[in-house]
Design a protein around this motif. Structure first.
Motif, PDB file in Angstrom:
ATOM      1  N   ILE A 190       2.916   6.118  -5.527  1.00 24.25           N
ATOM      2  CA  ILE A 190       3.059   6.232  -7.382  1.00 24.25           C
ATOM      3  C   ILE A 190       1.871   7.125  -7.594  1.00 24.25           C
ATOM      4  O   ILE A 190       1.754   7.980  -8.751  1.00 24.25           O
ATOM      5  N   ASP A 191       0.639   6.253  -6.946  1.00 23.82           N
ATOM      6  CA  ASP A 191      -0.361   7.228  -7.410  1.00 23.82           C
ATOM      7  C   ASP A 191      -0.273   8.428  -7.030  1.00 23.82           C
ATOM      8  O   ASP A 191      -1.254   9.728  -7.639  1.00 23.82           O
ATOM      9  N   ARG A 192      -0.033   9.285  -5.856  1.00 24.25           N
ATOM     10  CA  ARG A 192       0.560  10.185  -5.585  1.00 24.25           C
ATOM     11  C   ARG A 192       1.500  11.494  -6.634  1.00 24.25           C
ATOM     12  O   ARG A 192       1.637  12.642  -6.153  1.00 24.25           O
ATOM     13  N   GLY A 193       2.339  10.653  -7.576  1.00 21.72           N
ATOM     14  CA  GLY A 193       2.921  10.922  -8.144  1.00 21.72           C
ATOM     15  C   GLY A 193       4.623  11.272  -7.267  1.00 21.72           C
ATOM     16  O   GLY A 193       6.127  11.795  -8.290  1.00 21.72           O
ATOM     17  N   VAL A 194       4.811  11.009  -6.630  1.00 23.81           N
ATOM     18  CA  VAL A 194       6.001  10.674  -5.401  1.00 23.81           C
ATOM     19  C   VAL A 194       7.074   9.964  -7.093  1.00 23.81           C
ATOM     20  O   VAL A 194       8.500  10.737  -6.628  1.00 23.81           O
ATOM     21  N   ASP A 218       7.200   9.679  -9.989  1.00 24.42           N
ATOM     22  CA  ASP A 218       6.927  10.540 -11.720  1.00 24.42           C
ATOM     23  C   ASP A 218       8.330  11.043 -12.472  1.00 24.42           C
ATOM     24  O   ASP A 218       7.545  10.415 -13.232  1.00 24.42           O
ATOM     25  N   GLU A 219       8.970  11.004 -11.468  1.00 23.35           N
ATOM     26  CA  GLU A 219      10.652  11.169 -11.781  1.00 23.35           C
ATOM     27  C   GLU A 219      11.295  10.270 -11.941  1.00 23.35           C
ATOM     28  O   GLU A 219      11.927  10.044 -13.038  1.00 23.35           O
ATOM     29  N   LEU A 220      11.164   9.190 -11.409  1.00 23.11           N
ATOM     30  CA  LEU A 220      12.158   7.827 -11.545  1.00 23.11           C
ATOM     31  C   LEU A 220      11.323   6.745 -11.741  1.00 23.11           C
ATOM     32  O   LEU A 220      11.705   5.477 -11.364  1.00 23.11           O
ATOM     33  N   LEU A 221       9.826   6.909 -12.692  1.00 22.93           N
ATOM     34  CA  LEU A 221       9.119   5.802 -12.803  1.00 22.93           C
ATOM     35  C   LEU A 221       9.912   4.994 -13.750  1.00 22.93           C
ATOM     36  O   LEU A 221       9.618   3.820 -13.345  1.00 22.93           O
ATOM     37  N   VAL A 222      10.549   5.089 -14.844  1.00 16.73           N
ATOM     38  CA  VAL A 222      11.111   3.841 -15.379  1.00 16.73           C
ATOM     39  C   VAL A 222      11.837   3.453 -14.345  1.00 16.73           C
ATOM     40  O   VAL A 222      11.919   1.825 -14.545  1.00 16.73           O
ATOM     41  N   GLY A 223      13.165   3.522 -13.254  1.00 15.78           N
ATOM     42  CA  GLY A 223      13.216   3.031 -12.726  1.00 15.78           C
ATOM     43  C   GLY A 223      12.457   1.892 -11.310  1.00 15.78           C
ATOM     44  O   GLY A 223      13.030   0.931 -11.385  1.00 15.78           O
ATOM     45  N   LEU A 224      11.692   2.537 -11.384  1.00 14.51           N
ATOM     46  CA  LEU A 224      10.752   2.248 -10.163  1.00 14.51           C
ATOM     47  C   LEU A 224      10.287   0.695 -10.496  1.00 14.51           C
ATOM     48  O   LEU A 224      10.070  -0.327 -10.316  1.00 14.51           O
ATOM     49  N   GLY A 225       9.779   0.936 -12.639  1.00 18.47           N
ATOM     50  CA  GLY A 225       9.247  -0.206 -12.796  1.00 18.47           C
ATOM     51  C   GLY A 225      10.004  -1.373 -13.404  1.00 18.47           C
ATOM     52  O   GLY A 225       9.916  -2.463 -12.817  1.00 18.47           O
ATOM     53  N   ASP A 226      11.726  -0.752 -13.131  1.00 21.62           N
ATOM     54  CA  ASP A 226      13.109  -1.711 -14.251  1.00 21.62           C
ATOM     55  C   ASP A 226      13.050  -2.595 -12.955  1.00 21.62           C
ATOM     56  O   ASP A 226      13.149  -3.684 -12.619  1.00 21.62           O
ATOM     57  N   GLY A 227      13.024  -2.275 -11.418  1.00 22.92           N
ATOM     58  CA  GLY A 227      13.146  -3.051 -10.330  1.00 22.92           C
ATOM     59  C   GLY A 227      12.054  -3.610  -9.844  1.00 22.92           C
ATOM     60  O   GLY A 227      12.512  -5.130  -9.426  1.00 22.92           O
ATOM     61  N   MET A 228      11.118  -3.525 -10.103  1.00 27.19           N
ATOM     62  CA  MET A 228       9.716  -4.812 -10.024  1.00 27.19           C
ATOM     63  C   MET A 228       9.741  -5.469 -11.088  1.00 27.19           C
ATOM     64  O   MET A 228       9.755  -6.887 -10.284  1.00 27.19           O
ATOM     65  N   ALA A 229      10.335  -5.283 -11.724  1.00 24.59           N
ATOM     66  CA  ALA A 229      10.094  -6.196 -13.247  1.00 24.59           C
ATOM     67  C   ALA A 229      11.556  -6.988 -12.564  1.00 24.59           C
ATOM     68  O   ALA A 229      11.375  -8.420 -13.097  1.00 24.59           O
ATOM     69  N   ALA A 230      12.629  -6.417 -12.039  1.00 29.95           N
ATOM     70  CA  ALA A 230      13.836  -7.226 -11.758  1.00 29.95           C
ATOM     71  C   ALA A 230      13.065  -8.436 -11.440  1.00 29.95           C
ATOM     72  O   ALA A 230      13.999 -10.102 -10.510  1.00 29.95           O
ATOM     73  N   PRO A 260       0.618  -1.439  -0.004  1.00 32.61           N
ATOM     74  CA  PRO A 260       0.064   0.315   0.070  1.00 32.61           C
ATOM     75  C   PRO A 260       0.757   1.185   0.467  1.00 32.61           C
ATOM     76  O   PRO A 260       0.156   2.123  -1.241  1.00 32.61           O
ATOM     77  N   THR A 261       2.394   1.505   0.089  1.00 34.03           N
ATOM     78  CA  THR A 261       2.805   2.448   0.751  1.00 34.03           C
ATOM     79  C   THR A 261       3.730   2.702  -0.736  1.00 34.03           C
ATOM     80  O   THR A 261       3.589   3.900  -1.660  1.00 34.03           O
ATOM     81  N   LEU A 262       4.243   1.815  -1.365  1.00 33.60           N
ATOM     82  CA  LEU A 262       4.244   1.692  -2.826  1.00 33.60           C
ATOM     83  C   LEU A 262       3.277   2.264  -3.405  1.00 33.60           C
ATOM     84  O   LEU A 262       3.419   2.953  -4.814  1.00 33.60           O
ATOM     85  N   GLY A 263       2.064   1.685  -3.460  1.00 35.66           N
ATOM     86  CA  GLY A 263       1.217   1.607  -4.100  1.00 35.66           C
ATOM     87  C   GLY A 263       0.667   3.053  -4.555  1.00 35.66           C
ATOM     88  O   GLY A 263       0.179   4.321  -5.320  1.00 35.66           O
ATOM     89  N   LEU A 285       4.221  -3.128  -9.999  1.00 36.84           N
ATOM     90  CA  LEU A 285       4.622  -2.739 -11.777  1.00 36.84           C
ATOM     91  C   LEU A 285       3.423  -2.294 -12.346  1.00 36.84           C
ATOM     92  O   LEU A 285       3.197  -1.594 -12.920  1.00 36.84           O
ATOM     93  N   ALA A 286       1.945  -2.997 -11.752  1.00 35.73           N
ATOM     94  CA  ALA A 286      -0.023  -2.870 -12.634  1.00 35.73           C
ATOM     95  C   ALA A 286       0.548  -1.270 -12.179  1.00 35.73           C
ATOM     96  O   ALA A 286       0.027  -0.214 -12.740  1.00 35.73           O
ATOM     97  N   THR A 287       0.591  -0.626 -11.109  1.00 35.55           N
ATOM     98  CA  THR A 287       0.262   0.429 -10.637  1.00 35.55           C
ATOM     99  C   THR A 287       1.172   0.909 -11.392  1.00 35.55           C
ATOM    100  O   THR A 287       0.762   2.246 -11.935  1.00 35.55           O
TER     101      THR A 287
END
Length: 279
Positions: free
Chosen positions: A53-57, A59-71, A47-50, A95-97
Motif C-alpha cells: 500500500i505504502d509503495r503505491g502497488v 493505488d489504482e485498486l485502493l477502493v476495492g482493497l479497502g472494501d475487502g478489509m472493511a468486509a 507487513p506485506t499488504l502495508g 484498512l487504516a493504512t
C-alpha cells in the motif's frame, strides 16, 4: 501457497512477485490476516499488504482493497475467545493504512472514506473479544488496533469538526463499555488516537472539556461505590487519563490549546486520586 513462498518474498525486500496475479496474491494475504499463526499473520500478511500500500502497488485498486478489509471486520463479529478476532483486528490495521494512503495521495472519494469510517466505528464498538496477547497465537489486540484506525481516520482530509467529535465519543464509548481491564497498552493507544483528533485543531476546548469530564466521572466512581472491588470499574478510565496527560505533556506536535487541555486533565486526575494527588 506455503510459508516458504512468502519467506522468499520477504527476503527479496517485499518486491511484488511476477509469477502470480496480484489479485491472487492479495486474496491469499487477506486469508492469512486471519491466521492463528503469528508468523503468517503478523510476520507476513500484515507487513506485506502495508508495504505494498505504502509503495503505491494498490493505488489504482485502493477502493476495492479497502472494501475487502472493511468486509473482514464482520467476520465472526460478536464472538469472543475464538480465532476470528485475528481477521477483524488485522483487517482494521490494513484498512487504516489504506486511509493513510488516501490522506497522503488523495486517491479515494470522500464518501467512501466516510463509509469506511462508519464501518470501523461500528466494528470497534461491537467488538467483544478484548484479548491482548494470546499465548501461542500472538497479538489479537483489537482495542489497540481499533485505536490506531481511529487515529488514521482523524488525519483524513475528509473528516471535519463533526466527524472528529464523533471519534472522541467513540473512544470514550469503547473505553467505558466494559470493566474488563485493558492491560496491554490499549489506554496509551487510545490516548494517541485522541491526540490525532486534537492535533487537527478543529475541536474546541469547550467540546473536549466535557468529554474529559465524562471519562473522569468513571475514574472517580470508586470514591462512592460500595463495590467488592471498587478499583476494577475505574481502572481503564484512570489509565487513559494518565496516558492522555503524558501525551499532552510529552508528545510531539502538541495541539494549539495544549495548556488548557493539560489543566483540565490534571484536574480530572487530582479529583480521582485525592489520597495521592490531593492539594
Amino acid at each position: 501457497m506455503s510459508g516458504r513462498y512468502w519467506k522468499q518474498v520477504l527476503e527479496r525486500g517485499l518486491a511484488v512477485p511476477t509469477d502470480r496475479p496480484l489479485a491472487e496474491l492479495t486474496a491469499e494475504l487477506t486469508t492469512l490476516l486471519g491466521s492463528p499463526d503469528p508468523e503468517l499473520r503478523d510476520g507476513v500478511a500484515y507487513p506485506t499488504l502495508g508495504t505494498w500500500i505504502d509503495r503505491g502497488v494498490y493505488d489504482e485498486l485502493l477502493v476495492g482493497l479497502g472494501d475487502g478489509m472493511a468486509a473482514g471486520l464482520a467476520t465472526g463479529l460478536g464472538e469472543s475467545d475464538t480465532d476470528t478476532v485475528f481477521r477483524r483486528s488485522f483487517s482494521v490495521l490494513v484498512l487504516a493504512t489504506v486511509v493513510e494512503r488516501d490522506t497522503s495521495q488523495h486517491l479515494v472519494p470522500g464518501e467512501k472514506v466516510l463509509r469506511w469510517g462508519d464501518q470501523i466505528v461500528s466494528w470497534f464498538l461491537r467488538e467483544r473479544d478484548l484479548r491482548g496477547f494470546v499465548p501461542g497465537k500472538g497479538w489479537a489486540h483489537a482495542v489497540a488496533h481499533g485505536a490506531d484506525a481511529v487515529g488514521s481516520l482523524a488525519g483524513s482530509r475528509h473528516f471535519g469538526l463533526n466527524e472528529l467529535t464523533v471519534l472522541l465519543d467513540v473512544v470514550a464509548d469503547r473505553l467505558l463499555q466494559s470493566d474488563q481491564p485493558l492491560l496491554y497498552g490499549e489506554p496509551d493507544r487510545l490516548a494517541h488516537a485522541v491526540m490525532g483528533v486534537l492535533r487537527r485543531n478543529l475541536v474546541p476546548t469547550r467540546v473536549v472539556e466535557p468529554w474529559i469530564a465524562r471519562i473522569a466521572a468513571r475514574a472517580n466512581s470508586h470514591l462512592t461505590r460500595g463495590h467488592v472491588d471498587p478499583y476494577r470499574p475505574t481502572l481503564n478510565a484512570q489509565h487513559f487519563l494518565r496516558a492522555l496527560y503524558l501525551q499532552l505533556s510529552l508528545g510531539p506536535t502538541p495541539p494549539a490549546d495544549r495548556a488548557d487541555l493539560v489543566l483540565v486533565t490534571v484536574d480530572a486526575l487530582r479529583a480521582s486520586n485525592p489520597w495521592t494527588l490531593g492539594r
